[in-house]
Design a protein around this motif. Structure first.
Motif, mmCIF file in Angstrom:
data_model
loop_
_atom_site.group_PDB
_atom_site.id
_atom_site.type_symbol
_atom_site.label_atom_id
_atom_site.label_comp_id
_atom_site.label_asym_id
_atom_site.label_seq_id
_atom_site.Cartn_x
_atom_site.Cartn_y
_atom_site.Cartn_z
ATOM 1 N N ALA A 121 0.835 -1.207 0.000
ATOM 2 C CA ALA A 121 0.000 0.000 0.000
ATOM 3 C C ALA A 121 0.870 1.258 0.000
ATOM 4 O O ALA A 121 0.559 2.238 -0.683
ATOM 5 C CB ALA A 121 -0.955 0.007 1.188
ATOM 6 N N THR A 122 1.968 1.220 0.732
ATOM 7 C CA THR A 122 2.882 2.370 0.775
ATOM 8 C C THR A 122 3.498 2.603 -0.598
ATOM 9 O O THR A 122 3.628 3.748 -1.044
ATOM 10 C CB THR A 122 3.984 2.141 1.830
ATOM 11 N N ALA A 123 3.868 1.521 -1.280
ATOM 12 C CA ALA A 123 4.459 1.652 -2.616
ATOM 13 C C ALA A 123 3.448 2.246 -3.601
ATOM 14 O O ALA A 123 3.803 3.106 -4.416
ATOM 15 C CB ALA A 123 4.959 0.297 -3.110
ATOM 16 N N VAL A 124 2.200 1.815 -3.520
ATOM 17 C CA VAL A 124 1.151 2.386 -4.383
ATOM 18 C C VAL A 124 0.995 3.875 -4.081
ATOM 19 O O VAL A 124 0.934 4.707 -5.001
ATOM 20 C CB VAL A 124 -0.190 1.641 -4.193
ATOM 21 N N ASP A 125 0.962 4.233 -2.802
ATOM 22 C CA ASP A 125 0.843 5.647 -2.418
ATOM 23 C C ASP A 125 2.027 6.456 -2.943
ATOM 24 O O ASP A 125 1.854 7.598 -3.384
ATOM 25 C CB ASP A 125 0.753 5.790 -0.893
ATOM 26 N N ASP A 126 3.231 5.878 -2.896
ATOM 27 C CA ASP A 126 4.419 6.579 -3.392
ATOM 28 C C ASP A 126 4.277 6.919 -4.878
ATOM 29 O O ASP A 126 4.632 8.015 -5.310
ATOM 30 C CB ASP A 126 5.684 5.751 -3.170
ATOM 31 N N VAL A 127 3.763 5.975 -5.660
ATOM 32 C CA VAL A 127 3.586 6.221 -7.097
ATOM 33 C C VAL A 127 2.536 7.315 -7.307
ATOM 34 O O VAL A 127 2.734 8.241 -8.101
ATOM 35 C CB VAL A 127 3.182 4.930 -7.844
ATOM 36 N N LEU A 128 1.435 7.236 -6.562
ATOM 37 C CA LEU A 128 0.374 8.239 -6.692
ATOM 38 C C LEU A 128 0.861 9.626 -6.274
ATOM 39 O O LEU A 128 0.517 10.627 -6.896
ATOM 40 C CB LEU A 128 -0.841 7.846 -5.848
ATOM 41 N N GLU A 129 1.666 9.682 -5.224
ATOM 42 C CA GLU A 129 2.154 10.966 -4.712
ATOM 43 C C GLU A 129 3.247 11.565 -5.593
ATOM 44 O O GLU A 129 3.432 12.785 -5.596
ATOM 45 C CB GLU A 129 2.654 10.809 -3.277
ATOM 46 N N ASP A 130 3.969 10.734 -6.347
ATOM 47 C CA ASP A 130 5.002 11.243 -7.252
ATOM 48 C C ASP A 130 4.370 11.525 -8.619
ATOM 49 O O ASP A 130 4.873 11.125 -9.670
ATOM 50 C CB ASP A 130 6.155 10.249 -7.363
ATOM 51 N N ARG A 131 3.263 12.232 -8.563
ATOM 52 C CA ARG A 131 2.426 12.508 -9.723
ATOM 53 C C ARG A 131 3.207 13.126 -10.882
ATOM 54 O O ARG A 131 3.070 12.721 -12.027
ATOM 55 C CB ARG A 131 1.293 13.424 -9.267
ATOM 56 N N GLU A 132 4.033 14.124 -10.586
ATOM 57 C CA GLU A 132 4.755 14.824 -11.648
ATOM 58 C C GLU A 132 5.685 13.884 -12.409
ATOM 59 O O GLU A 132 5.709 13.881 -13.639
ATOM 60 C CB GLU A 132 5.539 16.004 -11.064
ATOM 61 N N ALA A 133 6.436 13.070 -11.700
ATOM 62 C CA ALA A 133 7.354 12.143 -12.366
ATOM 63 C C ALA A 133 6.582 11.080 -13.158
ATOM 64 O O ALA A 133 6.951 10.746 -14.290
ATOM 65 C CB ALA A 133 8.273 11.471 -11.353
ATOM 66 N N THR A 134 5.505 10.582 -12.575
ATOM 67 C CA THR A 134 4.717 9.548 -13.242
ATOM 68 C C THR A 134 4.052 10.091 -14.509
ATOM 69 O O THR A 134 4.094 9.465 -15.565
ATOM 70 C CB THR A 134 3.668 8.971 -12.272
ATOM 71 N N LEU A 135 3.469 11.292 -14.403
ATOM 72 C CA LEU A 135 2.811 11.869 -15.578
ATOM 73 C C LEU A 135 3.816 12.363 -16.606
ATOM 74 O O LEU A 135 3.529 12.343 -17.813
ATOM 75 C CB LEU A 135 1.849 12.980 -15.161
ATOM 76 N N SER A 136 5.004 12.780 -16.171
ATOM 77 C CA SER A 136 6.058 13.140 -17.130
ATOM 78 C C SER A 136 6.430 11.920 -17.969
ATOM 79 O O SER A 136 6.605 12.019 -19.189
ATOM 80 C CB SER A 136 7.301 13.676 -16.409
ATOM 81 N N ARG A 137 6.541 10.771 -17.326
ATOM 82 C CA ARG A 137 6.850 9.528 -18.049
ATOM 83 C C ARG A 137 5.720 9.209 -19.026
ATOM 84 O O ARG A 137 5.962 8.828 -20.175
ATOM 85 C CB ARG A 137 7.063 8.386 -17.055
ATOM 86 N N ALA A 138 4.476 9.372 -18.589
ATOM 87 C CA ALA A 138 3.330 9.118 -19.472
ATOM 88 C C ALA A 138 3.388 10.033 -20.693
ATOM 89 O O ALA A 138 3.145 9.597 -21.822
ATOM 90 C CB ALA A 138 2.020 9.311 -18.703
ATOM 91 N N ALA A 139 3.710 11.313 -20.474
ATOM 92 C CA ALA A 139 3.806 12.261 -21.587
ATOM 93 C C ALA A 139 4.915 11.853 -22.551
ATOM 94 O O ALA A 139 4.741 11.919 -23.777
ATOM 95 C CB ALA A 139 4.049 13.676 -21.050
ATOM 96 N N ARG A 140 6.071 11.423 -22.005
ATOM 97 C CA ARG A 140 7.188 10.974 -22.856
ATOM 98 C C ARG A 140 6.781 9.777 -23.696
ATOM 99 O O ARG A 140 7.173 9.646 -24.853
ATOM 100 C CB ARG A 140 8.400 10.589 -21.995
ATOM 101 N N LEU A 141 5.994 8.880 -23.105
ATOM 102 C CA LEU A 141 5.583 7.659 -23.794
ATOM 103 C C LEU A 141 4.438 7.898 -24.779
ATOM 104 O O LEU A 141 4.099 7.012 -25.560
ATOM 105 C CB LEU A 141 5.166 6.591 -22.781
ATOM 106 N N GLY A 142 3.820 9.077 -24.723
ATOM 107 C CA GLY A 142 2.729 9.388 -25.638
ATOM 108 C C GLY A 142 1.410 8.737 -25.262
ATOM 109 O O GLY A 142 0.551 8.526 -26.122
ATOM 110 N N VAL A 143 1.221 8.426 -23.980
ATOM 111 C CA VAL A 143 -0.022 7.801 -23.527
ATOM 112 C C VAL A 143 -0.867 8.820 -22.760
ATOM 113 O O VAL A 143 -0.402 9.916 -22.427
ATOM 114 C CB VAL A 143 0.255 6.555 -22.661
ATOM 115 N N ASN A 144 -2.112 8.433 -22.463
ATOM 116 C CA ASN A 144 -3.050 9.348 -21.806
ATOM 117 C C ASN A 144 -3.319 9.021 -20.354
ATOM 118 O O ASN A 144 -3.763 9.888 -19.609
ATOM 119 C CB ASN A 144 -4.394 9.351 -22.542
ATOM 120 N N ARG A 145 -3.117 7.771 -19.965
ATOM 121 C CA ARG A 145 -3.478 7.446 -18.581
ATOM 122 C C ARG A 145 -2.508 6.451 -17.971
ATOM 123 O O ARG A 145 -1.864 5.662 -18.668
ATOM 124 C CB ARG A 145 -4.913 6.946 -18.489
#
Length: 161
Positions: A121-145
């Motif tokens: 659960a902590t690891a899932v929260d870490d990914v959710l809380e690191d929103r900027e890094a996660t969404l930056s990766r999504a933008a680089r990959l050309g995906v939407n979600r």
């Protein structure tokens, strides 16, 4: 003194990290450079923008979004679904604390992390809380979600069209 611009226009993919009525902040998802826009051309937080920014004359301390080639809204969410059989298989083949990255069929990527079962659960929260890094990766990959799935000891981060 040279009156010409010292900074050239820059074409890239940007994540909108802040937006209000007067301005917006774009982060280049490839090099991490932050560009504060002098005005907001209608972008919203969590938008991915493929376009061009140029320095705002005369002082060039702010930027203008001069061209938008593509704009898409990005999202990140935790799913009720468990990791897929393939994701569970990848996790079973790696030690705790490791990450496996695999291209998805079509567009996107899968990231499978193995974590101590008590820390899932902590690891899932870490990914959710690191929103900027996660969404930056999504933008680089050309995906939407981005979809996060988990089971005890396994966290799957799915970058999806």
């Amino acid at each position: 003194m040279n009156d010409e611009s010292t900074a050239d226009p820059k074409e890239s993919t940007f994540l909108v990290t802040h937006a209000d009525d007067e301005s917006a902040v774009l982060k280049d998802v490839h090099d991490g450079q932050v560009h504060t826009l002098a005005s907001n051309p209608g972008v919203e937080v969590d938008d991915a923008i493929e376009g061009t920014v140029a320095p705002d004359p005369p002082m060039e301390v702010s930027w203008q979004l001069t061209e938008i080639d593509e704009r898409r809204s990005l999202s990140i969410a935790e799913s009720e679904e468990p990791p897929t059989a393939r994701e569970q298989e990848l996790a079973a083949d790696q030690p705790v604390g490791e990450l496996t990255t695999e291209p998805r069929a079509g567009t996107g990527e899968l990231h499978v992390l193995t974590v101590p079962e008590d820390d899932t659960a902590t690891a899932v929260d870490d990914v959710l809380e690191d929103r900027e890094a996660t969404l930056s990766r999504a933008a680089r990959l050309g995906v939407n979600r981005v979809e996060i799935r988990s089971a005890p000891g396994v966290v799957s981060v799915r970058y999806l069209p």
